[in-house]
Design an enzyme around this catalytic site. Sequence first.
Site, short mmCIF file in Angstrom:
data_model
loop_
_atom_site.label_atom_id
_atom_site.label_comp_id
_atom_site.label_asym_id
_atom_site.label_seq_id
_atom_site.Cartn_x
_atom_site.Cartn_y
_atom_site.Cartn_z
N THR A 210 -94.97 74.69 58.12
CA THR A 210 -96.02 74.56 57.12
C THR A 210 -96.62 75.94 56.81
OG1 THR A 210 -96.52 72.35 57.84
CG2 THR A 210 -98.37 73.58 56.91
N ARG A 238 -96.05 58.32 54.58
CA ARG A 238 -96.96 59.01 55.51
C ARG A 238 -97.51 60.31 54.88
NH1 ARG A 238 -97.14 64.34 58.07
NH2 ARG A 238 -98.21 64.11 60.06
N VAL A 239 -98.80 60.52 55.04
CA VAL A 239 -99.43 61.77 54.60
C VAL A 239 -100.10 62.39 55.82
CG1 VAL A 239 -101.26 62.72 53.17
CG2 VAL A 239 -99.78 60.96 52.24
N1 ASP Z 1 -99.55 69.46 59.71
C1 ASP Z 1 -98.35 69.06 59.02
C2 ASP Z 1 -98.33 67.55 58.92
O1 ASP Z 1 -98.67 66.89 59.85
C3 ASP Z 1 -97.10 69.51 59.70
C4 ASP Z 1 -97.06 70.94 60.22
O2 ASP Z 1 -98.05 71.64 60.17
O3 ASP Z 1 -95.99 71.36 60.69
O4 ASP Z 1 -97.93 67.05 57.88
#
Ligand code: ASP
Length: 344
Positions: A210, A238-239
């Site tokens: 991310t 899913r979010v």
């Molecule tokens: N925080 C992000 C999510 O849960 C994933 C990530 O940061 O790698 O969608």
Amino acid sequence: MFRAIGFGLLVIAVTHAVRAEDAVVENVVFAIHGGIGLDKVEMTPEIDKRVRTELEQALRAGFAALNKPNATGLDAVEAAIRLMEDSPQFNAGRGAVFTHDGRNELDASIMEGKTLKAGSVAGVSTVKNPITAARAVMEKSKHVLLVSRGAEAFAAERGLEIVDPKYFRTEERWQQLQKQLEEEKKRSEVRGQRPEGISERYLPGFSFGTVGAIALDKAGNLSAGTSTGGMSNKRWGRVGDSPIIGAGTYADNEACAVSATGHGEYFIRYSVAHDIVALMKYKALPVNAAADEVIRKKLKAAGGEGGVICLDHRGRFYPSYNTEGMYRGCITRDGQVQVRIFEQ
Ligand code: ASP
């Protein structure tokens, strides 16, 4: 007396060994993260080099945007995140992870610390740069969060670049999903369980994750933004935390700007980004103490893996994470770049 001093020193030494913290970097105007990334044992010199190069490019792009006449921090946040969304290396935009059904569903958010205005999109599959769509939601709609087809229609109406969903596909992420599906199948055969969709453990993926950016502009305003493909093998629309204001992103001129990465379900439940801001505002904690309180104490105790980058209104940058490392970097007012992965 000596015994007491000895014990005190021992406590300091032990605390220090357990809590290897980053130093606060002063005079920072722009900072980014590229997710949690690999564990140390999985890191290769090639990936290490690629991570550092890409992070530095994004930092310099943000810094250049910040230094244009009349630029705001939002311009810098958007410019750097767009660059990382366009790179197939990051789990954001092109290169995003796949859902259980083999789609790429993207989430992004942005926030302005002066006005507390914010915008987000979630579950979009055709918007080339979700961070730009999030900014359009903030600046050109009455709403804060738009999802899925509605968000895509809004982006198209605003004239943003729309792409075929295939644009986001990369072979590396596809193979990552196949591996996870195989493991899930094996596990469900052994335990006779139905597949859960998302592994219990946060799996940051292969090399990059991310992305997020935070800025302090010349007018003294803070901004923050985050963009992601979410977690590989996610199901049922899913979010995660990235498009949730207060969880994955927050900016408040009275405290700091925050962008997060990690196991989103925990970041939502613990309102991570806002909790850090609240500790600064209501308990007058400095940015590093506030971030560590939430990430290294609360979240770690709960089993939530991940981290944040924070920048306060005085230009003090601090990353906090409860994992082995976090891809991150910052740039100071006079253009000094610092990029880190595992090292403090
Ligand atoms: N925080 C992000 C999510 O849960 C994933 C990530 O940061 O790698 O969608």
